[in-house]
Design an enzyme around this catalytic site. Sequence first.
Site, mmCIF file in Angstrom:
data_model
loop_
_atom_site.group_PDB
_atom_site.id
_atom_site.type_symbol
_atom_site.label_atom_id
_atom_site.label_comp_id
_atom_site.label_asym_id
_atom_site.label_seq_id
_atom_site.Cartn_x
_atom_site.Cartn_y
_atom_site.Cartn_z
ATOM 1 N N CYS A 177 13.907 -1.719 -32.095
ATOM 2 C CA CYS A 177 14.300 -0.315 -32.219
ATOM 3 C C CYS A 177 15.786 -0.163 -31.953
ATOM 4 C CB CYS A 177 13.492 0.539 -31.239
ATOM 5 S SG CYS A 177 13.789 2.309 -31.412
ATOM 6 N N CYS A 222 8.153 2.282 -37.541
ATOM 7 C CA CYS A 222 7.306 1.108 -37.739
ATOM 8 C C CYS A 222 8.139 0.046 -38.450
ATOM 9 C CB CYS A 222 6.086 1.506 -38.567
ATOM 10 S SG CYS A 222 4.607 0.597 -38.158
ATOM 11 N N CYS A 239 4.456 -0.122 -33.682
ATOM 12 C CA CYS A 239 4.129 -1.547 -33.750
ATOM 13 C C CYS A 239 5.098 -2.311 -32.855
ATOM 14 C CB CYS A 239 4.187 -2.062 -35.183
ATOM 15 S SG CYS A 239 5.829 -2.073 -35.913
#
Length: 148
Positions: free
Chosen positions: A89, A10, A82
């Site tokens: 990422c 997240c 999210c």
Amino acid sequence: MSKKRVLFLCTGNSCRSQMAEGWTRHLKNDSIEVYSAGIEKHGLNPLAVKVMAEAGVDISSQASKTLDDLPDLEFDYVITLCGHAQETCPFFPAKTARLHVGFDDPPTLAKTARNEEEALDHYRRVRDEIRDYVRTLPESLGDIPEGA
């Protein structure tokens, strides 16, 4: 059966990913080795701790961390919770399957609450949605090819 190694990722590792880690330890400890991290550290959210405790899951000893704080581990799955984490990422080895399962951000929703109870209701709703998702694991991960 060997445990699947799952990372919940997240933005700040303060709320949603902490809840997911807590639920996974509570419900799936026999089949999943779970970790959580954030793109940044925002500290453990006290309202997340409170609503998880209401559900019988103690996450108060968990800590907000980034990937740099985790040991050099290879994950079977990285699950972003999210949009920001999904978009930013970092790279993982090809054998790591990545997927996105988005949940509303309780702290953002709580900003519009008229009182603490209404704010907590946002946290409770997301807590329960995450619990329901975690209950589907690891079986729901079986359809995701490695490296996806």
